[in-house]
Design a protein around this motif. Structure first.
Motif, PDB file in Angstrom:
ATOM      1  N   ILE A  13       7.425   5.442  -5.211  1.00 20.08           N
ATOM      2  CA  ILE A  13       6.196   4.651  -5.145  1.00 20.08           C
ATOM      3  C   ILE A  13       5.702   4.346  -6.557  1.00 20.08           C
ATOM      4  O   ILE A  13       5.319   3.213  -6.863  1.00 20.08           O
ATOM      5  N   GLN A  14       5.720   5.345  -7.439  1.00 22.68           N
ATOM      6  CA  GLN A  14       5.293   5.118  -8.826  1.00 22.68           C
ATOM      7  C   GLN A  14       6.187   4.098  -9.519  1.00 22.68           C
ATOM      8  O   GLN A  14       5.698   3.249 -10.269  1.00 22.68           O
ATOM      9  N   GLU A  18       4.924   0.489 -11.007  1.00 21.63           N
ATOM     10  CA  GLU A  18       5.190   0.115 -12.394  1.00 21.63           C
ATOM     11  C   GLU A  18       5.945  -1.214 -12.467  1.00 21.63           C
ATOM     12  O   GLU A  18       5.603  -2.095 -13.260  1.00 21.63           O
ATOM     13  N   TYR A  19       6.964  -1.376 -11.620  1.00 23.57           N
ATOM     14  CA  TYR A  19       7.734  -2.626 -11.598  1.00 23.57           C
ATOM     15  C   TYR A  19       6.834  -3.805 -11.232  1.00 23.57           C
ATOM     16  O   TYR A  19       6.892  -4.861 -11.866  1.00 23.57           O
ATOM     17  N   ARG A  20       5.994  -3.623 -10.221  1.00 19.53           N
ATOM     18  CA  ARG A  20       5.112  -4.706  -9.792  1.00 19.53           C
ATOM     19  C   ARG A  20       4.087  -5.057 -10.865  1.00 19.53           C
ATOM     20  O   ARG A  20       3.738  -6.221 -11.034  1.00 19.53           O
ATOM     21  N   LYS A  21       3.594  -4.064 -11.600  1.00 18.79           N
ATOM     22  CA  LYS A  21       2.602  -4.328 -12.641  1.00 18.79           C
ATOM     23  C   LYS A  21       3.229  -4.982 -13.871  1.00 18.79           C
ATOM     24  O   LYS A  21       2.640  -5.879 -14.460  1.00 18.79           O
ATOM     25  N   LEU A  22       4.409  -4.505 -14.267  1.00 18.77           N
ATOM     26  CA  LEU A  22       5.002  -4.979 -15.514  1.00 18.77           C
ATOM     27  C   LEU A  22       5.874  -6.222 -15.358  1.00 18.77           C
ATOM     28  O   LEU A  22       5.961  -7.027 -16.280  1.00 18.77           O
ATOM     29  N   VAL A  23       6.522  -6.390 -14.205  1.00 18.05           N
ATOM     30  CA  VAL A  23       7.450  -7.508 -14.031  1.00 18.05           C
ATOM     31  C   VAL A  23       6.896  -8.546 -13.060  1.00 18.05           C
ATOM     32  O   VAL A  23       6.695  -9.709 -13.432  1.00 18.05           O
ATOM     33  N   VAL A  24       6.623  -8.142 -11.846  1.00 14.16           N
ATOM     34  CA  VAL A  24       6.206  -9.103 -10.813  1.00 14.16           C
ATOM     35  C   VAL A  24       4.868  -9.744 -11.159  1.00 14.16           C
ATOM     36  O   VAL A  24       4.703 -10.956 -11.009  1.00 14.16           O
ATOM     37  N   ARG A  25       3.923  -8.940 -11.632  1.00 13.03           N
ATOM     38  CA  ARG A  25       2.603  -9.487 -11.981  1.00 13.03           C
ATOM     39  C   ARG A  25       2.734 -10.560 -13.062  1.00 13.03           C
ATOM     40  O   ARG A  25       2.153 -11.626 -12.957  1.00 13.03           O
ATOM     41  N   LYS A  26       3.523 -10.285 -14.084  1.00 10.06           N
ATOM     42  CA  LYS A  26       3.714 -11.232 -15.191  1.00 10.06           C
ATOM     43  C   LYS A  26       4.331 -12.536 -14.675  1.00 10.06           C
ATOM     44  O   LYS A  26       3.886 -13.627 -15.035  1.00 10.06           O
ATOM     45  N   GLU A  27       5.353 -12.414 -13.823  1.00  7.46           N
ATOM     46  CA  GLU A  27       6.001 -13.607 -13.263  1.00  7.46           C
ATOM     47  C   GLU A  27       5.038 -14.395 -12.372  1.00  7.46           C
ATOM     48  O   GLU A  27       5.017 -15.624 -12.409  1.00  7.46           O
ATOM     49  N   ALA A  28       4.225 -13.687 -11.589  1.00 12.59           N
ATOM     50  CA  ALA A  28       3.279 -14.352 -10.684  1.00 12.59           C
ATOM     51  C   ALA A  28       2.207 -15.106 -11.460  1.00 12.59           C
ATOM     52  O   ALA A  28       1.857 -16.239 -11.114  1.00 12.59           O
ATOM     53  N   ILE A  29       1.697 -14.502 -12.519  1.00 17.40           N
ATOM     54  CA  ILE A  29       0.678 -15.165 -13.343  1.00 17.40           C
ATOM     55  C   ILE A  29       1.265 -16.411 -14.001  1.00 17.40           C
ATOM     56  O   ILE A  29       0.627 -17.461 -14.041  1.00 17.40           O
ATOM     57  N   GLU A  30       2.486 -16.297 -14.482  1.00 18.77           N
ATOM     58  CA  GLU A  30       3.152 -17.438 -15.109  1.00 18.77           C
ATOM     59  C   GLU A  30       3.376 -18.568 -14.100  1.00 18.77           C
ATOM     60  O   GLU A  30       3.200 -19.744 -14.418  1.00 18.77           O
ATOM     61  N   ALA A  31       3.746 -18.206 -12.862  1.00 17.32           N
ATOM     62  CA  ALA A  31       3.971 -19.219 -11.822  1.00 17.32           C
ATOM     63  C   ALA A  31       2.666 -19.935 -11.476  1.00 17.32           C
ATOM     64  O   ALA A  31       2.659 -21.151 -11.256  1.00 17.32           O
ATOM     65  N   VAL A  32       1.554 -19.206 -11.449  1.00 16.70           N
ATOM     66  CA  VAL A  32       0.247 -19.823 -11.165  1.00 16.70           C
ATOM     67  C   VAL A  32      -0.119 -20.780 -12.298  1.00 16.70           C
ATOM     68  O   VAL A  32      -0.560 -21.906 -12.051  1.00 16.70           O
ATOM     69  N   LYS A  33       0.082 -20.350 -13.543  1.00 21.66           N
ATOM     70  CA  LYS A  33      -0.227 -21.220 -14.691  1.00 21.66           C
ATOM     71  C   LYS A  33       0.597 -22.507 -14.649  1.00 21.66           C
ATOM     72  O   LYS A  33       0.078 -23.594 -14.880  1.00 21.66           O
ATOM     73  N   ASN A  57       1.233  -9.495  -4.234  1.00 19.84           N
ATOM     74  CA  ASN A  57       1.670  -8.459  -5.160  1.00 19.84           C
ATOM     75  C   ASN A  57       0.523  -7.511  -5.493  1.00 19.84           C
ATOM     76  O   ASN A  57       0.692  -6.292  -5.483  1.00 19.84           O
ATOM     77  N   GLU A  58      -0.642  -8.063  -5.789  1.00 14.34           N
ATOM     78  CA  GLU A  58      -1.808  -7.233  -6.122  1.00 14.34           C
ATOM     79  C   GLU A  58      -2.210  -6.362  -4.938  1.00 14.34           C
ATOM     80  O   GLU A  58      -2.577  -5.200  -5.103  1.00 14.34           O
ATOM     81  N   SER A  59      -2.108  -6.927  -3.745  1.00 16.17           N
ATOM     82  CA  SER A  59      -2.432  -6.184  -2.535  1.00 16.17           C
ATOM     83  C   SER A  59      -1.469  -5.018  -2.330  1.00 16.17           C
ATOM     84  O   SER A  59      -1.869  -3.908  -1.971  1.00 16.17           O
ATOM     85  N   ARG A  60      -0.168  -5.254  -2.583  1.00 21.50           N
ATOM     86  CA  ARG A  60       0.841  -4.190  -2.448  1.00 21.50           C
ATOM     87  C   ARG A  60       0.583  -3.084  -3.472  1.00 21.50           C
ATOM     88  O   ARG A  60       0.705  -1.896  -3.144  1.00 21.50           O
ATOM     89  N   ILE A  61       0.209  -3.444  -4.682  1.00 16.75           N
ATOM     90  CA  ILE A  61      -0.105  -2.438  -5.703  1.00 16.75           C
ATOM     91  C   ILE A  61      -1.272  -1.567  -5.242  1.00 16.75           C
ATOM     92  O   ILE A  61      -1.206  -0.331  -5.322  1.00 16.75           O
TER      93      ILE A  61
END
Length: 167
Positions: A13-14, A18-33, A57-61
């Motif tokens: 789970i940890q 970590e993967y969702r915060k460091l990788v998925v979150r960054k990709e999602a923010i970039e896709a929104v931009k 992604n934020e909900s899963r975190i």
């Protein structure tokens, strides 16, 4: 409700958080931009889809962090001759005259289609702690239950392929 997790579950789970915060979150923010740059947001499907993915992604975190916060860490150690967490157990169903093999896991990894039975399921609760040769009554509800006989127990602590359930 307090989830029962092994130290392996907590680690997985940890790692996912970590993967969702460091990788998925960054990709999602970039896709929104990138989608926002395409102009009119009211009719921009890519923007709405990207926002939806980011929110998912934020909900899963949050879900995983809440699960860790409220978890009760249990041991996956058991005696060699007793059914315990992460043990592969062969049981004989008297009523059906059939033999099935399952691995007992915590509820966050339970997947009956892959032979992973939760220790919180009726079958998992009932056979936990029993030994080879024990005849165990599985109470499903007030009107129905059945007997199984434990035929074999194999200590299998490899949980590397197990997935944490989605929500």
């Amino acid at each position: 409700m307090q989830e029962q997790l092994t130290t392996g579950d907590v680690r997985k789970i940890q790692e996912e958080i970590e993967y969702r915060k460091l990788v998925v979150r960054k990709e999602a923010i970039e896709a929104v931009k990138e989608a926002r740059a395409h102009g009119d947001l009211s009719e921009n499907f890519e923007y709405h889809a990207a926002k939806g993915d980011k929110n998912k992604n934020e909900s899963r975190i949050r879900y995983l962090e809440r699960m860790l916060k409220n978890a009760k860490v249990i041991s996956d150690e058991s005696k060699d001759d007793e059914v315990g967490v992460n043990n592969t157990v062969t049981v004989y169903f008297e009523e059906d005259d059939e033999t099935e093999t399952y691995r007992l896991v915590t509820s966050v990894r339970g997947n009956s289609m892959q032979g992973l039975i939760s220790i919180e399921s009726p079958l998992g609760k009932a056979i936990l702690g029993h030994k080879v040769g024990d005849r165990v009554y599985i109470k499903v509800n007030d009107q129905y239950g059945y007997y199984v006989e434990i035929r074999s127990i194999v200590n299998t602590h490899d949980e590397s392929d197990d997935q944490i359930r989605k929500f």
